[in-house]
Motif scaffolding. Sequence first.
Motif, PDB file in Angstrom:
ATOM      1  N   ALA A   1       0.851  -1.194   0.000  1.00  0.00           N
ATOM      2  CA  ALA A   1       0.000   0.000   0.000  1.00  0.00           C
ATOM      3  C   ALA A   1       0.884   1.242   0.000  1.00  0.00           C
ATOM      4  O   ALA A   1       1.887   1.284   0.712  1.00  0.00           O
ATOM      5  CB  ALA A   1      -0.906   0.010   1.222  1.00  0.00           C
TER       6      ALA A   1
ATOM      7  N   ILE B   1      -7.573  -0.913   4.960  1.00  0.00           N
ATOM      8  CA  ILE B   1      -6.580  -0.070   5.638  1.00  0.00           C
ATOM      9  C   ILE B   1      -7.128   1.308   5.961  1.00  0.00           C
ATOM     10  O   ILE B   1      -6.557   2.024   6.761  1.00  0.00           O
ATOM     11  CB  ILE B   1      -5.280   0.048   4.820  1.00  0.00           C
ATOM     12  CG1 ILE B   1      -5.535   0.694   3.476  1.00  0.00           C
ATOM     13  CG2 ILE B   1      -4.638  -1.309   4.647  1.00  0.00           C
ATOM     14  CD1 ILE B   1      -4.248   0.997   2.737  1.00  0.00           C
ATOM     15  N   THR B   2      -8.233   1.708   5.346  1.00  0.00           N
ATOM     16  CA  THR B   2      -8.769   3.035   5.651  1.00  0.00           C
ATOM     17  C   THR B   2      -9.928   2.982   6.629  1.00  0.00           C
ATOM     18  O   THR B   2     -10.221   3.971   7.283  1.00  0.00           O
ATOM     19  CB  THR B   2      -9.240   3.738   4.372  1.00  0.00           C
ATOM     20  OG1 THR B   2     -10.082   2.840   3.639  1.00  0.00           O
ATOM     21  CG2 THR B   2      -8.059   4.149   3.517  1.00  0.00           C
ATOM     22  N   ARG B   3     -10.597   1.871   6.708  1.00  0.00           N
ATOM     23  CA  ARG B   3     -11.690   1.737   7.665  1.00  0.00           C
ATOM     24  C   ARG B   3     -11.704   0.300   8.162  1.00  0.00           C
ATOM     25  O   ARG B   3     -12.384  -0.545   7.599  1.00  0.00           O
ATOM     26  CB  ARG B   3     -13.026   2.056   6.995  1.00  0.00           C
ATOM     27  CG  ARG B   3     -13.615   3.367   7.436  1.00  0.00           C
ATOM     28  CD  ARG B   3     -15.042   3.454   6.985  1.00  0.00           C
ATOM     29  NE  ARG B   3     -15.520   4.816   7.090  1.00  0.00           N
ATOM     30  CZ  ARG B   3     -16.710   5.211   6.697  1.00  0.00           C
ATOM     31  NH1 ARG B   3     -17.546   4.352   6.167  1.00  0.00           N
ATOM     32  NH2 ARG B   3     -17.072   6.467   6.815  1.00  0.00           N
TER      33      ARG B   3
ATOM     34  N   TYR C   1     -14.499  -2.402   8.109  1.00  0.00           N
ATOM     35  CA  TYR C   1     -14.860  -3.165   6.920  1.00  0.00           C
ATOM     36  C   TYR C   1     -13.813  -4.261   6.742  1.00  0.00           C
ATOM     37  O   TYR C   1     -12.636  -3.977   6.564  1.00  0.00           O
ATOM     38  CB  TYR C   1     -14.906  -2.273   5.680  1.00  0.00           C
ATOM     39  CG  TYR C   1     -16.061  -1.300   5.678  1.00  0.00           C
ATOM     40  CD1 TYR C   1     -17.367  -1.766   5.699  1.00  0.00           C
ATOM     41  CD2 TYR C   1     -15.845   0.076   5.655  1.00  0.00           C
ATOM     42  CE1 TYR C   1     -18.435  -0.881   5.708  1.00  0.00           C
ATOM     43  CE2 TYR C   1     -16.900   0.955   5.668  1.00  0.00           C
ATOM     44  CZ  TYR C   1     -18.195   0.479   5.695  1.00  0.00           C
ATOM     45  OH  TYR C   1     -19.238   1.348   5.705  1.00  0.00           O
TER      46      TYR C   1
ATOM     47  N   ALA D   1      -0.752   3.265   9.366  1.00  0.00           N
ATOM     48  CA  ALA D   1      -0.228   3.454   8.019  1.00  0.00           C
ATOM     49  C   ALA D   1       1.269   3.344   8.061  1.00  0.00           C
ATOM     50  O   ALA D   1       1.940   3.304   7.122  1.00  0.00           O
ATOM     51  CB  ALA D   1      -0.652   4.809   7.480  1.00  0.00           C
TER      52      ALA D   1
ATOM     53  N   VAL E   1       1.557   4.683   1.316  1.00  0.00           N
ATOM     54  CA  VAL E   1       1.135   5.429   2.502  1.00  0.00           C
ATOM     55  C   VAL E   1       2.036   6.650   2.680  1.00  0.00           C
ATOM     56  O   VAL E   1       3.046   6.807   1.988  1.00  0.00           O
ATOM     57  CB  VAL E   1       1.192   4.552   3.774  1.00  0.00           C
ATOM     58  CG1 VAL E   1       0.248   3.367   3.649  1.00  0.00           C
ATOM     59  CG2 VAL E   1       2.604   4.077   4.040  1.00  0.00           C
TER      60      VAL E   1
ATOM     61  N   HIS F   1     -13.132  -2.887  -7.305  1.00  0.00           N
ATOM     62  CA  HIS F   1     -13.055  -1.471  -6.929  1.00  0.00           C
ATOM     63  C   HIS F   1     -11.794  -1.125  -6.138  1.00  0.00           C
ATOM     64  O   HIS F   1     -11.713  -0.050  -5.550  1.00  0.00           O
ATOM     65  CB  HIS F   1     -14.280  -1.064  -6.117  1.00  0.00           C
ATOM     66  CG  HIS F   1     -15.572  -1.266  -6.833  1.00  0.00           C
ATOM     67  ND1 HIS F   1     -16.379  -2.359  -6.613  1.00  0.00           N
ATOM     68  CD2 HIS F   1     -16.170  -0.553  -7.806  1.00  0.00           C
ATOM     69  CE1 HIS F   1     -17.442  -2.296  -7.393  1.00  0.00           C
ATOM     70  NE2 HIS F   1     -17.340  -1.213  -8.139  1.00  0.00           N
ATOM     71  N   ALA F   2     -10.869  -2.068  -6.093  1.00  0.00           N
ATOM     72  CA  ALA F   2      -9.553  -1.807  -5.493  1.00  0.00           C
ATOM     73  C   ALA F   2      -9.591  -1.509  -4.000  1.00  0.00           C
ATOM     74  O   ALA F   2      -8.723  -0.809  -3.489  1.00  0.00           O
ATOM     75  CB  ALA F   2      -8.835  -0.682  -6.237  1.00  0.00           C
ATOM     76  N   TRP F   3     -10.584  -2.012  -3.313  1.00  0.00           N
ATOM     77  CA  TRP F   3     -10.504  -1.916  -1.846  1.00  0.00           C
ATOM     78  C   TRP F   3      -9.267  -2.696  -1.402  1.00  0.00           C
ATOM     79  O   TRP F   3      -9.002  -3.793  -1.903  1.00  0.00           O
ATOM     80  CB  TRP F   3     -11.766  -2.513  -1.206  1.00  0.00           C
ATOM     81  CG  TRP F   3     -12.944  -1.586  -1.240  1.00  0.00           C
ATOM     82  CD1 TRP F   3     -13.326  -0.778  -2.253  1.00  0.00           C
ATOM     83  CD2 TRP F   3     -13.897  -1.414  -0.180  1.00  0.00           C
ATOM     84  NE1 TRP F   3     -14.467  -0.097  -1.910  1.00  0.00           N
ATOM     85  CE2 TRP F   3     -14.848  -0.464  -0.643  1.00  0.00           C
ATOM     86  CE3 TRP F   3     -14.062  -1.955   1.092  1.00  0.00           C
ATOM     87  CZ2 TRP F   3     -15.929  -0.054   0.124  1.00  0.00           C
ATOM     88  CZ3 TRP F   3     -15.147  -1.544   1.855  1.00  0.00           C
ATOM     89  CH2 TRP F   3     -16.065  -0.601   1.379  1.00  0.00           C
ATOM     90  N   GLU F   4      -8.546  -2.139  -0.440  1.00  0.00           N
ATOM     91  CA  GLU F   4      -7.281  -2.741  -0.002  1.00  0.00           C
ATOM     92  C   GLU F   4      -7.476  -3.409   1.361  1.00  0.00           C
ATOM     93  O   GLU F   4      -7.835  -2.734   2.330  1.00  0.00           O
ATOM     94  CB  GLU F   4      -6.204  -1.662   0.087  1.00  0.00           C
ATOM     95  CG  GLU F   4      -5.874  -1.022  -1.258  1.00  0.00           C
ATOM     96  CD  GLU F   4      -5.115   0.277  -1.117  1.00  0.00           C
ATOM     97  OE1 GLU F   4      -4.006   0.384  -1.650  1.00  0.00           O
ATOM     98  OE2 GLU F   4      -5.628   1.204  -0.447  1.00  0.00           O
TER      99      GLU F   4
END
Lengths: 394, 130
Positions: B60, B95-97, B100, B130, B62, B83-86
């Motif tokens: 990722a 990594i952002t939420r 989920y 991050a 960061v 949709h490229a969710w990581e």
Amino acid sequence: MSAAPPARPEGAVSVDLTGLSAAALATKTLHAAAQGHAASGLPVIDAAVHPRPRPGELHRYMPKVWQQRRLPAGERYYYPNPLGDYLKDAHVADGPPGSDAALTARHLFEECGVAQAVLAPLTLGLLPDLDLLAVICSATNEWLADTWLGPHNAHGRFKGTIRVAPNHPEAAVAEIERWAGHPGFVQIGVPMQSMQLYGSRVFHPVWEAAAHHGLPVFIHADAETGVELAPTTAGYLRHFLGFAAYQPMTFISHLASFMVGGVLDRLPRLRLVFGDGGFDMCAPFIWRLDKDYRPMRGDMPWMMRLPSDYIAQHVRFIAHRLEGPEDPAILNEWLAISDAAETLLFGSNYPAWNMLHPHAAFAGAAPALRRRILVDNAAALYGLAAAPAEETVS
Amino acid sequence: MRDGYVVCDVDALAEGGRIITRLGGQISVGVFKIDGQVVAFRNYCPHAGAPACEGTLGGAVVSDGGHERHLAHDGRILKCPWHAWEFLLPEGVTITRPEYRLMRLPVAIEDGKVVVGSHPVRPPRPQVSA
């Protein structure tokens, strides 16, 4: 040898190519702006009032070396508004609309039920001479502190805006440092117009200084007498209607820039106040940003949250006219969808022609929601006490 | 493991490798070996139902909060193909939420075999930096 120009006949009247004067064009009155609504009964905080110096007044606050400099007229000369630019009642004999502090106080506090007003003078647009704009901002702040926040503020109901020239960051930061400790100033103000979007790194010192002092950044269309980019990305709309309707898109562009530039991640205390519309465009645009944020995230790794996550913490919009549906059957639904309870502030835009009268503002909204928009959100943002209604409504 | 399904020999799964299969011929799962740990997830993205386990494994991009960027979690970021969710592995959280997450399934190593259960486990939410 060229011939001398013909002598002007004695008593000839010069032709005013601008046609009717703004005062003669103005038709909307304060009474009409209320649209028949009664007072809200709320201690309204008006977050967008625009005072102006009287002719020559600003020069007195400029260094002598600048006092001979000719200034722009301060009115937009293209896209002339067919209705004039100001309320009929706001025109006075000895200065431009908004230059009479006593009249403004009477209109707002006595006739409109406003308890407190945040004054946001404009600064003649985005001038190509950075030093001149910085001097105008500095003089404007000194003038405001010396007059409307001074002797004209015995009632204590006026709060002020520190004007800065963001394209001159050193001067802007110095101006913030100069006035941040003054109890009358509650925010800094910058023009909506800019040659670069505000998330650009060049502006960062300005936002950092504002955040350091806990001062929200108020962004408002600024007179349109300077140099600026075309109002749309495909050039110029033909008439005032299109210009005025499209203009708030610039706020949305700045907002996106603040996000993707990482400004909101680096400055958790920064608060943005978009002062001249755009609220109705914000929610759909944020949905669009949210949708593609994840696959694009690696392009701007400093942006660690979904776009919609920033709004409640960092962003406020001033609704100076009713934005969104007028149908009361769906108004509250729209306000809920767009999170107005958290993000919307009332601002009249007095003395502009499109003033939103507090009696009429969100009259169809649920009472608790209306109170948040007209009072509580601004009180929280600016750290103002909400005065009891009975002391403020005439 | 009761109600578990044998997926493969444990030696068949190399470090950084994966196997996509169906438990009992029905439930699509992805089995990964990350940092020596074998983990399994439903092959179903919490965003839009995509076969997330079939995405690329990489790092990722960061930032430390300035304007520099660097690659983190290299080889541990599963990027959903739609949709490229990581998703950070082995935890399976975005990594952002981090709330989920991929639906994680129980894994056991039994007699040299990787056994995967069909009922999801719900580990405590990890702290992701991050």
